[in-house]
Design a protein around this motif. Structure first.
Motif, short mmCIF file in Angstrom:
data_model
loop_
_atom_site.label_atom_id
_atom_site.label_comp_id
_atom_site.label_asym_id
_atom_site.label_seq_id
_atom_site.Cartn_x
_atom_site.Cartn_y
_atom_site.Cartn_z
N ARG A 36 0.83 -1.21 0.00
CA ARG A 36 0.00 0.00 0.00
C ARG A 36 0.86 1.26 0.00
O ARG A 36 0.55 2.24 -0.67
N SER A 89 3.86 1.51 -1.20
CA SER A 89 4.45 1.63 -2.54
C SER A 89 3.44 2.21 -3.52
O SER A 89 3.78 3.09 -4.33
N GLU A 90 2.20 1.71 -3.45
CA GLU A 90 1.16 2.24 -4.33
C GLU A 90 0.89 3.71 -4.03
O GLU A 90 0.66 4.51 -4.94
N ARG A 91 0.90 4.06 -2.74
CA ARG A 91 0.66 5.46 -2.37
C ARG A 91 1.76 6.36 -2.92
O ARG A 91 1.48 7.44 -3.47
N HIS A 141 3.73 5.72 -5.47
CA HIS A 141 3.62 5.74 -6.93
C HIS A 141 2.54 6.71 -7.37
O HIS A 141 2.75 7.51 -8.29
N ARG A 142 1.39 6.64 -6.72
CA ARG A 142 0.31 7.54 -7.08
C ARG A 142 0.67 8.98 -6.77
O ARG A 142 0.39 9.89 -7.54
N GLY A 185 -1.74 6.35 -14.34
CA GLY A 185 -0.39 6.28 -13.82
C GLY A 185 0.55 7.30 -14.43
O GLY A 185 0.18 8.23 -15.15
N ASP A 207 -7.32 5.20 -3.93
CA ASP A 207 -6.82 3.91 -4.41
C ASP A 207 -6.72 3.85 -5.93
O ASP A 207 -6.44 2.80 -6.49
N ALA A 211 -5.09 5.10 -9.61
CA ALA A 211 -3.93 5.73 -10.22
C ALA A 211 -4.36 6.99 -10.94
O ALA A 211 -5.47 7.10 -11.45
#
Length: 538
Positions: free
Chosen positions: A165, A167-169, A171-172, A234, A205, A207
Motif C-alpha cells: 500500500r 508503494s502504491e501510495r 507511486h500515485r 499512472g 486507491d 492511479a
C-alpha cells in the motif's frame, strides 16, 4: 471439535488422558495437551458459559504471560476484552459456529508486564479464530462444552500488505505530483475573458490519469482554450499528457486554426506512444468578431450558456481521438458567436460519467447545472462540481475549465473600445489611416507618446499591405483595459517576416520598426487572406 476424540481432559491430570488417535507413521500416542503445547499458534481453551480458563499453551504464555486456570476469561484474560473476543465467544458457545477476528494488533506481554517500557515491547498481528468444543453427552448427542481460541501470527502478511500500500501510495503521489507540475500553476488572464479551472485526481486507491487543460494568449486579444484527457492511468499517462500540453502551446504560437492544431497533435500522439489515445478540444476566442472557433478530437462537447440561461452543446466539429489516424483525418473547425455574459464549460468525462448511467444523461445533468449557475467563474466552477455529486472515492480524474465573457458596462465599457476603417484607394490611404488612428486614440484619451507609436505602426502596416498585399485592406484599432491593439488585414496570404535589411535596401524595414516600438507583433492567415497585428501595453 470433539474433545474426547483426542482423549484428554485439558484441565485434568495428564495421567488420566485416554489415547484415541494414533499417527499413521508412528506407534506413539499423543494427547491433545501435548499436541497443542507444541503448536506454533496461540491456543487458549475455556469451558462453560462463563468461559473459565481450562488451558493455555506455551506460545500463548510467551505473548501474554502466564495465566491462572479455572478463572473466568473476563477476569484473567484482559486481552480478550481488548480485542472484542468475549462477545464473540458468547456467540460461538450459544450458536455452536466458529467466528473469526482478522489481523488484530497485539502488544507482546504488555498485559503480563504493564511496567515494561514501550520501547522494549514488541507487537505483532494475529488472526483469532473461536471454535466450539463439543463432547458426547449421555444421550449420544454432542453438546458445546467450551470454546477453543487460537491465534495465527499474520504479521508478515500485514507488513507485506502495508509495504504494498505504501508503494502504491508513493507511486500515485509521484504521478499526482508530476501531473500537477505539468498543469498550469496559474492560468493566463486574458483581457476579454475571465477563466477558472479545477483539477481533481481520482480516489485514494486509483492511479492518476492524464487530464489536462490550458489557457494561452495568442496576441491581438485572441485566446486559445484547450482541455484533454489521455486514456490510461499512472505516471505514463501523466507524462504523455505533459508532452501533448507542451506541443499544444508550441502549435498555438503558430496561430493556426483549431482543426490544423488537432491534426498536428494527432500525428505527434502516434510518435509519442502509439498505444496511448487522447481526446482534446481546442478553441480560439477572437474578441474582434466575438466568435469562438473550435475543433474536437474524440472529446466531450463544450457547453455554452447564453446570457438568457439557455445551454447548448458545441458538438458539430467532432473528429476521432488523437493517436488513432496519425494525422490523416481531416479535422474541421466550427464557429459559434459569444454574446457578452456568455459562459462556456470545458470538462473531462470524470465529471459526467457514472457507472450504469448513460453518458448523455450525465452531460444533460451538467447542462442543467450550468443553466442555473450565475456569478463569477470561480463560483460557477464550484457550483458545477457540487451539483454533479462526485463520489467520495471517484475513480476517474476530473478537469473543469470555465470561461466567461463579461458584459462591460459603465467605466469598463469606456475602456474596451473598437474602431475600424476600410482603406480604399491608392497611396493616399496611408495618410488617411494615420489621421484616423491619431483621432481615434485621442478620443480614447491615449497618451501622446503612445498615439505617435500607434500611428507609426499603422503607417508601416498599411504601406506593407499596399506594396505586398491585395485589396481589400482594413484597419482595426482595439483598446482594452491593458493594451492597445493595431490590426491590418488584406486579401493576400503571404505573411510578412522580420529580416535584417541591408544598408542599400529600400524595403524590408517596416516590420523591424514595428517590432522595435511595439510590445508584441505577429501575423496569422485567415480564410480571406492574412492579418498583421501589434500591441502596446497601456
Amino acid at each position: 471439535m470433539n474433545i474426547t476424540r483426542w482423549g484428554a481432559r485439558l484441565s485434568g491430570d495428564r495421567r488420566r488422558s485416554v489415547p484415541a488417535a494414533r499417527m499413521q507413521d508412528r506407534t506413539d500416542t499423543f494427547t491433545m495437551r501435548e499436541v497443542l503445547a507444541h503448536a506454533p499458534a496461540l491456543v487458549a481453551v475455556t469451558r462453560g458459559p462463563n468461559h473459565e480458563l481450562a488451558y493455555v499453551n506455551e506460545a500463548y504464555r510467551e505473548v501474554f504471560g502466564p495465566r491462572r486456570l479455572g478463572v473466568p476469561a473476563r477476569d484473567i484474560l484482559p486481552e480478550f476484552v481488548d480485542h472484542g473476543l468475549l462477545t464473540l465467544m458468547d456467540q460461538v458457545y450459544r450458536a455452536g459456529q466458529s467466528r473469526t477476528v482478522r489481523a488484530r494488533r497485539v502488544d507482546h506481554r504488555a498485559t503480563a508486564y504493564p511496567g515494561m517500557p514501550d520501547s522494549e515491547r514488541r507487537h505483532g498481528y494475529y488472526t483469532f479464530v473461536c471454535t466450539p468444543v463439543r463432547t458426547e453427552g449421555t444421550d449420544g448427542g454432542r453438546a458445546v462444552r467450551g470454546v477453543l481460541v487460537f491465534a495465527v501470527d499474520v504479521t508478515d502478511q500485514v507488513q507485506a500488505t502495508d509495504r504494498l500500500r505504501e508503494s502504491e501510495r508513493r507511486h500515485r503521489q509521484a504521478a499526482v505530483t508530476l501531473q500537477r507540475s505539468l498543469l498550469p500553476q496559474n492560468l493566463e488572464n486574458p483581457d476579454d475573458l475571465r477563466v477558472s479551472a479545477r483539477y481533481l485526481p481520482g480516489g485514494a486507491d486509483a492511479a492518476v490519469g492524464g487530464d489536462w487543460y490550458d489557457v494561452i494568449t495568442l496576441g491581438a486579444g485572441r485566446t486559445a482554450v484547450v482541455i484533454g484527457d489521455v486514456m490510461g492511468r499512472g505516471v505514463r499517462a501523466a507524462a504523455v499528457m505533459g508532452q501533448l500540453r507542451t506541443a499544444v502551446r508550441a502549435y498555438a504560437r503558430l496561430d493556426l486554426p483549431p482543426h490544423e492544431v488537432l491534426q498536428l497533435l494527432d500525428g505527434l500522439a502516434m510518435e509519442i506512444d502509439a498505444t496511448q489515445i487522447a481526446t482534446c478540444v481546442y478553441a480560439v476566442y477572437d474578441p474582434s468578431d466575438a466568435v469562438l472557433t473550435y475543433s474536437t478530437a474524440g472529446h466531450l462537447p463544450p457547453l455554452v450558456r447564453d446570457p438568457e440561461g439557455h445551454v447548448h452543446r458545441l458538438d458539430d466539429a467532432l473528429g476521432p481521438p488523437l493517436g488513432t489516424t496519425g494525422g490523416n483525418w481531416p479535422h474541421v473547425s466550427r464557429s459559434a458567436p459569444l454574446e457578452p455574459g456568455s459562459t462556456v464549460a470545458f470538462y473531462t468525462d470524470g465529471l459526467v460519467e457514472r457507472r450504469g448511467e448513460d453518458l448523455d444523461q450525465g452531460i444533460d445533468h451538467l447542462a442543467g447545472a450550468l443553466a442555473a449557475a450565475v456569478g463569477a467563474p470561480d463560483a460557477v466552477r464550484d457550483r458545477l462540481i457540487e451539483h454533479m455529486h462526485l463520489p467520495v472515492e471517484h475513480d476517474d480524474d476530473v478537469a473543469l475549465l470555465v470561461v466567461h465573457l463579461p458584459r462591460h458596462e459603465g467605466r469598463a465599457a469606456r475602456l474596451f473600445r473598437t474602431a475600424s476603417l476600410d482603406l480604399l484607394g491608392g497611396n493616399e490611404v496611408a495618410s488617411r489611416a494615420r489621421a484616423f488612428t491619431s483621432g481615434v486614440l485621442a478620443s480614447w484619451q491615449v497618451g501622446e507618446e503612445l498615439r505617435e507609436s500607434g500611428a507609426l505602426a499603422v503607417s508601416e502596416f498599411v504601406a506593407n499591405a499596399l506594396t505586398h498585399g491585395a485589396a481589400p485592406v482594413r484597419l482595426r484599432l482595439r483598446r482594452t483595459d491593458r493594451r492597445l491593439i493595431v490590426e491590418v488585414a488584406d486579401a493576400d496570404d503571404h505573411v510578412p517576416r522580420r529580416r535584417r535589411a541591408a544598408a542599400d535596401d529600400e524595403n524590408g524595414r517596416g516590420v523591424a520598426i514595428v517590432a522595435t516600438i511595439a510590445d508584441a507583433w505577429g501575423s496569422r492567415l485567415t480564410g480571406s487572406g492574412k492579418t498583421v497585428w501589434c500591441e502596446f501595453r497601456l
